[in-house]
Design a protein around this motif. Sequence first.
Motif, mmCIF file in Angstrom:
data_model
loop_
_atom_site.group_PDB
_atom_site.id
_atom_site.type_symbol
_atom_site.label_atom_id
_atom_site.label_comp_id
_atom_site.label_asym_id
_atom_site.label_seq_id
_atom_site.Cartn_x
_atom_site.Cartn_y
_atom_site.Cartn_z
ATOM 1 N N GLN A 114 34.276 44.986 32.498
ATOM 2 C CA GLN A 114 35.318 44.893 33.713
ATOM 3 C C GLN A 114 36.570 45.701 33.287
ATOM 4 O OE1 GLN A 114 35.596 40.562 34.079
ATOM 5 N NE2 GLN A 114 37.627 40.738 33.863
ATOM 6 N N TRP A 152 44.961 33.780 42.199
ATOM 7 C CA TRP A 152 44.315 34.334 41.165
ATOM 8 C C TRP A 152 44.291 34.477 39.704
ATOM 9 C CZ3 TRP A 152 39.357 35.870 43.195
ATOM 10 C CH2 TRP A 152 39.474 36.123 44.866
ATOM 11 N N THR A 155 39.948 37.327 36.510
ATOM 12 C CA THR A 155 39.150 37.230 37.608
ATOM 13 C C THR A 155 39.315 38.363 38.831
ATOM 14 O OG1 THR A 155 39.016 34.939 37.292
ATOM 15 C CG2 THR A 155 38.388 35.617 39.472
ATOM 16 N N ALA A 156 40.684 38.625 39.076
ATOM 17 C CA ALA A 156 40.849 39.720 40.060
ATOM 18 C C ALA A 156 40.700 41.004 39.499
ATOM 19 C CB ALA A 156 42.476 39.686 40.035
ATOM 20 N N LYS A 169 37.870 41.499 37.498
ATOM 21 C CA LYS A 169 36.524 41.728 37.704
ATOM 22 C C LYS A 169 36.268 41.856 39.242
ATOM 23 C CE LYS A 169 32.216 39.098 36.757
ATOM 24 N NZ LYS A 169 31.560 38.060 36.152
ATOM 25 N N TYR A 170 36.664 41.443 40.109
ATOM 26 C CA TYR A 170 36.405 41.674 41.488
ATOM 27 C C TYR A 170 36.717 43.128 41.831
ATOM 28 C CZ TYR A 170 35.343 36.985 43.384
ATOM 29 O OH TYR A 170 34.378 35.881 43.863
ATOM 30 N N LEU A 171 37.834 43.254 41.342
ATOM 31 C CA LEU A 171 38.349 45.038 41.739
ATOM 32 C C LEU A 171 37.322 46.009 40.998
ATOM 33 C CD1 LEU A 171 39.991 46.850 42.976
ATOM 34 C CD2 LEU A 171 41.626 46.592 41.299
ATOM 35 N N GLU A 218 33.186 44.665 41.523
ATOM 36 C CA GLU A 218 32.681 44.401 42.940
ATOM 37 C C GLU A 218 33.334 45.290 43.930
ATOM 38 O OE1 GLU A 218 30.309 42.488 42.916
ATOM 39 O OE2 GLU A 218 30.447 41.737 40.884
ATOM 40 N N TYR A 231 36.585 44.960 45.071
ATOM 41 C CA TYR A 231 37.322 44.047 46.039
ATOM 42 C C TYR A 231 38.418 44.123 45.610
ATOM 43 C CZ TYR A 231 38.403 39.926 48.845
ATOM 44 O OH TYR A 231 39.083 39.150 49.721
ATOM 45 N N VAL A 264 42.063 42.188 45.844
ATOM 46 C CA VAL A 264 42.242 40.745 46.125
ATOM 47 C C VAL A 264 43.649 40.571 47.018
ATOM 48 C CG1 VAL A 264 41.186 39.784 44.160
ATOM 49 C CG2 VAL A 264 43.525 40.333 43.989
ATOM 50 N N THR A 273 49.457 37.527 47.339
ATOM 51 C CA THR A 273 48.811 37.409 46.254
ATOM 52 C C THR A 273 49.726 37.090 45.040
ATOM 53 O OG1 THR A 273 47.175 38.629 47.054
ATOM 54 C CG2 THR A 273 47.051 38.218 44.723
#
Length: 417
Positions: A45, A137, A141-142, A144-146, A149, A151, A153, A249
């Motif tokens: 990531q 967050w 984790t943020a 990894k999402y960005l 995935e 995304y 956040v 956020t």
Amino acid sequence: MIKYELIIVGGGSAGIAAAISASENGCRDILLLERDRELGGILQQCIHNGFGLHRFGEELSGPAYAERFISMLKETNVQIKTSTMVLHIGKDKTVSYVNAKEGYVTLQAEAVILAMGCRERTRGAIAIPGYRPSGVWSAGTAQKYLNMEGYLVGKRVFILGSGDIGLIMARRMTLEGAKVLGVAELMPYSNGLPRNIKQCLEDFDIPLYLSHTVIQIRGKERVEGITIAKVDDTLKPVKGTETDFEVDTLLLSVGLIPENSLSEEAGVELMPKTKGPLVDESLQTNISGIFACGNVLHVHDLVDFVSLEGEKAGKSAARYIRGELMTNACIKTRAGNGIGYVIPAGICVENIEDKQELMFRVTKNARDVKVALYLNDVLIKAIPKKRVAPSEMEKIILKKEELSAGEADLTVCLIED
């Protein structure tokens, strides 16, 4: 029960490097267990550049760095199981895991290498007052999402903690169109690398509030705002210094903790300061045949050092399996004035081939200092340093002949003029 010479727990940069090194040093029966669906750990990531300068002499992204090692791993005889969760490690070096294909399995190893990495501290660990709305967050984790995935956040963001992941996410989210209003750091200095302060905050005019913390999170369903305040010398908020920010956020970059629940279950003794295993010069823990390396041992600032440490653990495990390692660590290392911790905790001189590396962190920012080493209160080395910082791991190399073969204390101290 199925038996292996070596079982490695964790398929990140430390575990992969350990597997390659063990294979190169004569191990022919190696199993690598990884709980994720692919190897690489957190590197997958980390899409920014900056990895590999020490190990490969060039700048690589996290996935590119991981791919270099994964390609090398595929050329070995190492057996790999992904999507496999290790549930138990015994003092007798039994390893139990579970996966969808095999169910629950227990194996026996001659040696085990712990390479489980680390985890982020959560909001619960730092106890910020307020409701528990969505929008809080951990920075990793943020990330990894960005990055994995696609995304984003949040759109209006504040970051608590100036660790490297938090700093990198300040830049990353800005580049994706979010507004990062600031970064607050509890300590009077940043916990990130200087290059990340420059490239991720200063270059984007993102303010850094040193000696500040978040004292309130507002909002019930979704974060609506936060309040920060200056802290005093005891790290307590100072009344009258509060500043409000309207954000949706809050990212937390408030430290990493070595993932050592399995280590503790196996009876591995942990170092109070690092929360990682106590190891000797060969990276062997107090349990004979169990080794530790990478961020499960102590949190590193550079992945290159993680890989180098993994390579050393792999070589040491191979030597142990061949019966070449002595176990009487007769030199005890100690953290003296201005030093947070020293690794390894003990040194058996007979196991050193030609030199021994000491890794340590200082407890404060300082300039024009000396790092001094005392063997039984006798100064054996003093190394000048233009600057030192808690965020940067320091290393000292000692030649074998500089160390005593008998029982001794080796103390590392910071000397200020």
